[in-house]
Design a protein around this motif. Structure first.
Motif, PDB file in Angstrom:
ATOM      1  N   PHE A 117       0.833  -1.208   0.000  1.00 17.38           N
ATOM      2  CA  PHE A 117       0.000   0.000   0.000  1.00 17.38           C
ATOM      3  C   PHE A 117       0.871   1.262   0.000  1.00 17.38           C
ATOM      4  CE2 PHE A 117      -1.867   3.390   2.610  1.00 17.38           C
ATOM      5  CZ  PHE A 117      -2.952   3.718   1.817  1.00 17.38           C
ATOM      6  N   ILE A 118       1.896   1.290   0.860  1.00 18.45           N
ATOM      7  CA  ILE A 118       2.782   2.461   0.918  1.00 18.45           C
ATOM      8  C   ILE A 118       3.501   2.642  -0.413  1.00 18.45           C
ATOM      9  CG2 ILE A 118       4.815   3.439   2.047  1.00 18.45           C
ATOM     10  CD1 ILE A 118       2.330   3.502   3.779  1.00 18.45           C
ATOM     11  N   TYR A 119       3.968   1.516  -0.989  1.00 14.82           N
ATOM     12  CA  TYR A 119       4.669   1.588  -2.275  1.00 14.82           C
ATOM     13  C   TYR A 119       3.766   2.180  -3.349  1.00 14.82           C
ATOM     14  CZ  TYR A 119       6.163  -0.116  -6.835  1.00 14.82           C
ATOM     15  OH  TYR A 119       6.497  -0.198  -8.174  1.00 14.82           O
ATOM     16  N   SER A 120       2.532   1.684  -3.458  1.00 13.87           N
ATOM     17  CA  SER A 120       1.628   2.155  -4.500  1.00 13.87           C
ATOM     18  C   SER A 120       1.246   3.617  -4.287  1.00 13.87           C
ATOM     19  CB  SER A 120       0.369   1.282  -4.538  1.00 13.87           C
ATOM     20  OG  SER A 120      -0.288   1.286  -3.272  1.00 13.87           O
ATOM     21  N   ALA A 121       1.055   4.016  -3.029  1.00  9.63           N
ATOM     22  CA  ALA A 121       0.694   5.406  -2.747  1.00  9.63           C
ATOM     23  C   ALA A 121       1.832   6.354  -3.104  1.00  9.63           C
ATOM     24  CB  ALA A 121       0.309   5.551  -1.274  1.00  9.63           C
ATOM     25  N   VAL A 122       3.058   5.998  -2.703  1.00  4.63           N
ATOM     26  CA  VAL A 122       4.208   6.855  -2.996  1.00  4.63           C
ATOM     27  C   VAL A 122       4.487   6.885  -4.495  1.00  4.63           C
ATOM     28  CG1 VAL A 122       6.691   7.150  -2.632  1.00  4.63           C
ATOM     29  CG2 VAL A 122       5.218   6.497  -0.712  1.00  4.63           C
ATOM     30  N   ALA A 123       4.437   5.730  -5.153  1.00  8.12           N
ATOM     31  CA  ALA A 123       4.709   5.667  -6.593  1.00  8.12           C
ATOM     32  C   ALA A 123       3.653   6.433  -7.381  1.00  8.12           C
ATOM     33  CB  ALA A 123       4.750   4.209  -7.045  1.00  8.12           C
TER      34      ALA A 123
END
Length: 432
Positions: A117-123
């Protein structure tokens, strides 16, 4: 030069970290953020000349799907884990909760879901700001596909595990594994590398106390050795991991007057006992699981019988074939050397070990003929394996098993009402 940290302390610290639910998710979150910026590094290379063109819309679609679904899945997994913890406390024993919390499959699943989730939000945020060029976009697409694969594989594995998480059978297996590790570590180092207390002629003049109240979770023998070397003294540790300490109880003795804080600091004292350095605690938890299964509200003697089988396997870890015993005696006679030669520790009390493992089960299962017979068979197996052995600990195991067999038999005779059941337990006991 002594190592600054012992293997036991390192193992204890790793186990303590595993009990913290936030450690792995935090690590995965940092890793996911790092992965996004790794993709940007590719923009500074000539990679764009050799890769196919990736449309930003396709990457944004994948990231949007991941961002919208991962938080829901992470919330669901956290709720499932909390329910499993509550179920374990009610169905087995609250003392097993630390093992269930440290379950790698559940922790990894929660960490992967939150990290994704953090990866997708930041990306996704970086893409909306036109942060990536062609090469970075391609690397981000590859990372996103990799993240999807990891999430799917983790979810499949987690679904298989969550069906058993918190169940009595699964908890019983976790406790047995943790106790097995503690026993094997204690067998390899019976006195944690220190001098056995029975070889010490003098106890020590100066008593050491602690102001804390709780259970000894770990004794840092290397730290005690360093203190003894500095003061040219000998320290006789009076208590083992798992024992309850309070200000009026002596935890160690020294043959010289030393700064007591140096010795007290080597003892890690907490509110609860730990599985890693305390083999007896595993037996206590197993006995609690069996006693709860034998309660009138549960009435599950099958679980109690399975627990007795686990206890039997654990007790037999101390048994060695005669050839190995003879070799170990020869080696110990030839090489009477100890890693921590300025420290002494008491040996594990075998009678206390058997009392932790069997007494409560024999008491609560005395009126249940199946459980009473299984206890007798378990103790008969232990007696047969340790019969006519020469070492002190093996004789202690034989005597303790004989004592518990008699006590269990007498309890069963008093509790059983049916005459045929009494005759059955008499035949099994007299056949020892």
């Amino acid at each position: 030069m002594e190592a600054p940290i012992t293997v036991d302390r390192l193992r204890f610290l790793l186990y303590s970290v595993k009990e913290k639910l936030w450690v792995k998710p935090l690590g995965f979150c940092l890793l996911s953020i790092f992965a996004v910026f790794v993709a940007k590094v590719a923009d500074g290379t000539s990679l764009a000349e050799h890769i196919p063109e990736i449309k930003p819309e396709s990457v944004e679609t994948l990231l949007s799907i991941m961002a919208s679904s991962m938080m829901v899945i992470a919330t669901f997994s956290a709720g499932t884990m909390v329910n499993a913890y509550a179920s374990a406390s009610q169905s087995s024993t609250p003392r097993s909760l630390s093992l269930i919390i440290s379950d790698d499959v559940s922790q990894n699943a929660l960490s992967v879901f939150i990290g994704a989730f953090i990866y997708s939000a930041v990306a996704l945020t970086a893409m909306t700001q036109a942060f990536f060029d062609e090469a970075g976009l391609f690397i981000l697409f590859c990372l996103t596909c990799l993240a999807f694969s990891i999430v799917i594989l983790t979810f499949i594995r987690w679904v298989d595990s969550v069906a058993r998480l918190g169940r009595v059978g699964s908890t019983l297996l976790k406790v047995e594994r943790a106790t097995t590790r503690a026993i094997k570590n204690r067998i390899d180092m019976p006195c944690l590398g220190a001098v056995p207390q029975e070889q010490i002629k003098e106890q020590g003049t100066y008593a050491i106390y602690t102001k804390q109240v709780g259970y000894i979770q770990l004794i840092d023998i290397a730290k005690l050795q360093k203190s003894a070397d500095k003061n040219d003294s000998f320290i006789n540790v009076a208590m083992l991991p798992g024992e309850f300490v309070s200000p009026e109880r002596v935890i160690a003795y020294s043959n010289k007057k030393v700064v007591s804080d140096e010795i007290v600091d080597a003892f890690t004292i907490g509110e609860a006992r730990s599985f890693e350095a305390d083999p007896r605690f595993g037996f206590i938890v197993l006995a609690e699981i069996a006693s709860r299964a034998l309660s009138p509200s549960v009435n599950d003697h099958g679980t109690a019988i399975n627990t007795i089988s686990s206890i039997t396997r654990l007790m037999l870890l101390w048994h060695k074939p005669k050839s190995e015993t003879d070799n170990s005696q020869k080696n110990s006679a030839q090489h009477e050397e100890f890693k921590y030669d300025r420290i002494s520790l008491p040996a594990l009390n075998v009678n206390d070990l058997f009392d932790d493992a069997y007494t409560s089960i024999a008491r609560d299962g005395a009126a249940n003929i199946e459980v009473a017979i299984r206890i007798q068979k378990s103790l008969k197996t232990i007696k047969a394996c340790f019969k006519n052995e020469g070492t002190i600990i093996e004789r202690d195991f034989f005597e303790a098993a004989s004592k518990l067999a008699t006590q269990s038999y007498e309890r069963a005779k008093l509790a059983l009402d049916y005459e045929d059941d009494i005759k059955r337990i008499e035949r099994v006991y007299n056949n020892h």
